[in-house]
Enzyme design. Structure first.
Site, PDB file in Angstrom:
ATOM      1  N   ASP A   6     -57.226  10.091   4.709  1.00 36.81           N
ATOM      2  CA  ASP A   6     -57.759  11.326   4.072  1.00 36.81           C
ATOM      3  C   ASP A   6     -58.104  12.159   4.711  1.00 36.81           C
ATOM      4  O   ASP A   6     -58.112  12.338   6.212  1.00 36.81           O
ATOM      5  CB  ASP A   6     -58.783  10.410   3.280  1.00 36.81           C
ATOM      6  CG  ASP A   6     -59.671  11.449   2.664  1.00 36.81           C
ATOM      7  OD1 ASP A   6     -58.955  12.288   1.519  1.00 36.81           O
ATOM      8  OD2 ASP A   6     -60.925  11.779   2.647  1.00 36.81           O
ATOM      9  N   SER A   7     -58.370  13.542   4.239  1.00 43.02           N
ATOM     10  CA  SER A   7     -58.850  14.630   4.782  1.00 43.02           C
ATOM     11  C   SER A   7     -60.010  14.295   5.702  1.00 43.02           C
ATOM     12  O   SER A   7     -60.699  15.118   6.706  1.00 43.02           O
ATOM     13  CB  SER A   7     -58.830  15.887   4.004  1.00 43.02           C
ATOM     14  OG  SER A   7     -59.927  15.588   3.060  1.00 43.02           O
ATOM     15  N   TYR A  38     -59.470  20.170   3.329  1.00 42.56           N
ATOM     16  CA  TYR A  38     -58.077  20.502   3.229  1.00 42.56           C
ATOM     17  C   TYR A  38     -57.911  21.335   1.987  1.00 42.56           C
ATOM     18  O   TYR A  38     -57.046  22.053   1.665  1.00 42.56           O
ATOM     19  CB  TYR A  38     -57.176  19.497   2.996  1.00 42.56           C
ATOM     20  CG  TYR A  38     -56.749  18.643   4.028  1.00 42.56           C
ATOM     21  CD1 TYR A  38     -57.422  18.654   5.151  1.00 42.56           C
ATOM     22  CD2 TYR A  38     -55.787  17.575   3.862  1.00 42.56           C
ATOM     23  CE1 TYR A  38     -56.953  17.901   6.412  1.00 42.56           C
ATOM     24  CE2 TYR A  38     -55.321  16.844   5.028  1.00 42.56           C
ATOM     25  CZ  TYR A  38     -56.090  17.154   6.308  1.00 42.56           C
ATOM     26  OH  TYR A  38     -55.599  16.173   7.399  1.00 42.56           O
ATOM     27  N   GLY A  39     -58.770  21.264   0.970  1.00 42.88           N
ATOM     28  CA  GLY A  39     -58.824  21.853  -0.244  1.00 42.88           C
ATOM     29  C   GLY A  39     -58.502  23.317  -0.331  1.00 42.88           C
ATOM     30  O   GLY A  39     -58.136  24.082  -1.542  1.00 42.88           O
ATOM     31  N   CYS A  69     -56.123  11.049  -0.041  1.00 43.49           N
ATOM     32  CA  CYS A  69     -56.563  12.426  -0.267  1.00 43.49           C
ATOM     33  C   CYS A  69     -55.588  13.076  -1.292  1.00 43.49           C
ATOM     34  O   CYS A  69     -54.539  13.018  -1.467  1.00 43.49           O
ATOM     35  CB  CYS A  69     -56.233  13.284   0.884  1.00 43.49           C
ATOM     36  SG  CYS A  69     -56.575  14.883   0.756  1.00 43.49           S
ATOM     37  N   THR A  71     -55.737  16.188  -2.420  1.00 46.28           N
ATOM     38  CA  THR A  71     -55.000  17.472  -2.048  1.00 46.28           C
ATOM     39  C   THR A  71     -53.755  17.108  -1.553  1.00 46.28           C
ATOM     40  O   THR A  71     -52.460  17.855  -1.778  1.00 46.28           O
ATOM     41  CB  THR A  71     -56.145  18.168  -1.124  1.00 46.28           C
ATOM     42  OG1 THR A  71     -57.264  18.335  -1.786  1.00 46.28           O
ATOM     43  CG2 THR A  71     -55.196  19.589  -0.870  1.00 46.28           C
ATOM     44  N   GLU A 152     -70.513  15.939   1.164  1.00 47.89           N
ATOM     45  CA  GLU A 152     -70.642  15.677   2.688  1.00 47.89           C
ATOM     46  C   GLU A 152     -71.994  16.011   3.041  1.00 47.89           C
ATOM     47  O   GLU A 152     -72.332  15.342   4.041  1.00 47.89           O
ATOM     48  CB  GLU A 152     -69.541  16.628   3.329  1.00 47.89           C
ATOM     49  CG  GLU A 152     -68.025  16.391   2.814  1.00 47.89           C
ATOM     50  CD  GLU A 152     -67.053  16.186   3.954  1.00 47.89           C
ATOM     51  OE1 GLU A 152     -67.327  16.736   4.923  1.00 47.89           O
ATOM     52  OE2 GLU A 152     -66.060  15.550   3.757  1.00 47.89           O
ATOM     53  N   CYS A 183     -60.541  14.290  -6.571  1.00 48.10           N
ATOM     54  CA  CYS A 183     -60.907  14.617  -5.415  1.00 48.10           C
ATOM     55  C   CYS A 183     -61.676  13.346  -4.794  1.00 48.10           C
ATOM     56  O   CYS A 183     -62.486  12.829  -5.696  1.00 48.10           O
ATOM     57  CB  CYS A 183     -61.732  15.790  -5.317  1.00 48.10           C
ATOM     58  SG  CYS A 183     -62.511  16.029  -3.514  1.00 48.10           S
ATOM     59  N   THR A 184     -61.374  12.878  -3.825  1.00 48.33           N
ATOM     60  CA  THR A 184     -61.913  11.770  -3.264  1.00 48.33           C
ATOM     61  C   THR A 184     -63.517  11.702  -3.257  1.00 48.33           C
ATOM     62  O   THR A 184     -63.960  10.481  -3.096  1.00 48.33           O
ATOM     63  CB  THR A 184     -61.414  11.508  -2.029  1.00 48.33           C
ATOM     64  OG1 THR A 184     -61.612  12.691  -1.012  1.00 48.33           O
ATOM     65  CG2 THR A 184     -59.935  11.110  -1.747  1.00 48.33           C
ATOM     66  N   HIS A 185     -64.039  12.895  -3.340  1.00 43.12           N
ATOM     67  CA  HIS A 185     -65.556  12.862  -3.091  1.00 43.12           C
ATOM     68  C   HIS A 185     -66.387  12.937  -4.431  1.00 43.12           C
ATOM     69  O   HIS A 185     -67.470  12.527  -4.455  1.00 43.12           O
ATOM     70  CB  HIS A 185     -65.984  14.464  -2.267  1.00 43.12           C
ATOM     71  CG  HIS A 185     -65.622  14.511  -0.949  1.00 43.12           C
ATOM     72  ND1 HIS A 185     -64.407  14.162  -0.425  1.00 43.12           N
ATOM     73  CD2 HIS A 185     -66.326  14.893   0.127  1.00 43.12           C
ATOM     74  CE1 HIS A 185     -64.339  14.337   0.818  1.00 43.12           C
ATOM     75  NE2 HIS A 185     -65.653  14.463   1.319  1.00 43.12           N
TER      76      HIS A 185
HETATM   77  N1  DGL Z   1     -59.842  14.372   0.033  1.00 43.37           N
HETATM   78  C1  DGL Z   1     -60.059  15.801  -0.383  1.00 43.37           C
HETATM   79  C2  DGL Z   1     -59.126  15.533  -1.672  1.00 43.37           C
HETATM   80  O1  DGL Z   1     -59.361  14.600  -2.221  1.00 43.37           O
HETATM   81  C3  DGL Z   1     -61.333  15.818  -0.173  1.00 43.37           C
HETATM   82  C4  DGL Z   1     -61.712  17.532  -0.287  1.00 43.37           C
HETATM   83  C5  DGL Z   1     -60.923  18.390   0.667  1.00 43.37           C
HETATM   84  O2  DGL Z   1     -60.554  17.860   1.891  1.00 43.37           O
HETATM   85  O3  DGL Z   1     -60.910  19.646   0.543  1.00 43.37           O
HETATM   86  O4  DGL Z   1     -58.882  16.375  -2.064  1.00 43.37           O
END
Ligand code: DGL
Length: 283
Positions: A6-7, A38-39, A69, A71, A152, A183-185
Site C-alpha cells: 500500500d502507499s 499517492y492519490g 492500494c 490508487t 492519517e 480508498c484504503t483509508h
Molecule cells: N492507499 C491509497 C488509496 O487507497 C491511500 C491514499 C493515497 O495514498 O493517496 O488510494
C-alpha cells in the site's frame, strides 16, 4: 508468503482481513508511507513506485502480492501483472478494484457512487470494471483528496472529518443507492460517511470481500500459497516509529517491529533506522 502493498498505512486494514481469512499464512506488508499520499501523483510516478514495491516483495520471497492500494490497483494493476507474470509463471499480482466492483454490482439497484483519490477517479477504472460486469449500472465518482490526510492525522472522529465527509458526499448525485469506499483509508471514516449519507444508501468496504476472493483463489489454485505460521513482517519507507503508532489503528492490533527501507538506485533497499537530523545538511 503473501505480500501486501500500500502507499502507507491504509492497506493494513486490508491486511487485517487477509490475515483473519488465512491465519496459517505468512505475510509481508510494504507501506510506502515515506512517499504517500499517492492519490495526487502522476501516473508515471505511481507506476515507478509500484514496480519498486513489487520487486522488493518478490525479493522477500512472496508468491503473490495483493495491491491493497486503490490508487495503484486502478492505475497500474494490468501493468504490474504483465511485467511480473513471467517471473516464474506462477507469481501473481492481485488488486482490490475487481473484487470491489463485484461487491458493488452485487448490491446496487442501478446507481453506484465511488469515493476515492483524485488519481483513482481520473483512471476511470471503477466505471470500466463495473461496466464489464453490468453495463446498465450508472457509476458516479467523487474525488475526496482531503479524507486520507484527515485519517492519517487520526482525526476521523472530529468536526473536521464530519464536515469534509459531508461536503464530498454532497457531490454525489441524487439516486446513488450504493457507495463504494474506493480508498484504503475511508473505512476508518465509516461512521461519518454513514451519518452524511441519505437514508437507504448502502456503504460498502471492499476489504473483507478482497479477503474472501483471495481465499477462493487459494482454493482454486491448490499448492500455490505455501502455508506458514501466521508470521508478519512489516517494511516501510517513511518514519518507522510513526508507522508503529498510526498503523495499529488500521491493523486493529499492535504493529510488530518495522524494517525501514528506502529508495536507492531505483530499488527499495534496507536503510538505517536513524532519524533525519534537524537543521541544514551538507553532503
Ligand atoms: N492507499 C491509497 C488509496 O487507497 C491511500 C491514499 C493515497 O495514498 O493517496 O488510494
Amino acid at each position: 508468503m503473501i505480500g501486501v502493498y500500500d502507499s502507507g498505512y491504509g492497506g493494513l486494514g486490508v491486511l487485517a482481513h487477509l490475515r483473519a481469512a488465512l491465519p496459517d499464512h505468512d505475510f509481508v506488508y510494504l507501506g510506502d508511507n515515506g512517499r504517500a499520499p499517492y492519490g495526487g501523483r502522476d501516473v508515471g510516478t505511481v507506476l515507478d513506485f509500484a514496480e519498486q514495491a513489487v520487486e522488493r516483495l518478490i525479493e522477500e520471497g512472496c508468491e503473490i502480492v495483493v495491491v491493497a492500494c486503490h490508487t495503484v490497483s486502478c492505475v497500474g494493476l494490468r501493468h504490474l501483472q504483465r511485467r511480473y507474470a513471467p517471473v516464474d509463471g506462477r507469481f501473481r499480482v492481485l488488486g482490490v478494484t475487481i473484487p470491489g466492483a463485484e461487491l458493488a454490482v452485487r448490491h446496487t439497484r442501478g446507481h453506484v457512487g465511488v469515493l476515492a483519490t483524485a488519481r483513482t477517479v481520473a483512471s476511470g477504472t471503477w466505471e470500466a470494471e463495473i461496466h464489464k460486469l453490468d453495463p446498465s449500472v450508472r457509476v458516479s465518482q467523487v474525488a475526496a483528496p482531503l479524507l486520507a490526510a484527515i485519517v492519517e492525522e487520526g482525526w476521523e472522529d472530529s468536526p473536521v472529518a464530519r464536515d469534509a465527509v459531508a461536503r464530498y458526499v454532497a457531490r454525489l448525485p441524487g439516486g446513488v443507492d450504493t457507495v463504494v469506499l474506493g480508498c484504503t483509508h475511508y473505512p476508518l471514516l465509516l461512521p461519518a460517511i454513514r451519518q452524511a449519507m441519505p437514508d437507504g444508501v448502502l456503504v460498502v468496504d471492499p476489504a473483507p470481500f478482497v479477503a474472501d476472493r483471495l481465499v477462493d483463489w487459494a482454493r482454486r489454485h491448490p499448492g500455490r500459497l505455501e502455508a506458514g505460521s501466521g508470521a508478519l513482517r512489516v517494511l516501510c519507507t517513511g518514519d518507522a516509529a510513526a508507522f508503529v503508532l498510526h498503523g495499529a489503528r488500521f491493523l486493529g492490533a499492535p504493529i510488530p517491529e518495522v524494517i525501514p527501507i528506502a529508495e536507492h538506485q531505483g530499488r527499495l533497499a534496507h536503510r538505517g533506522a536513524s532519524a533525519s537530523p534537524a537543521g541544514q545538511v551538507v553532503r
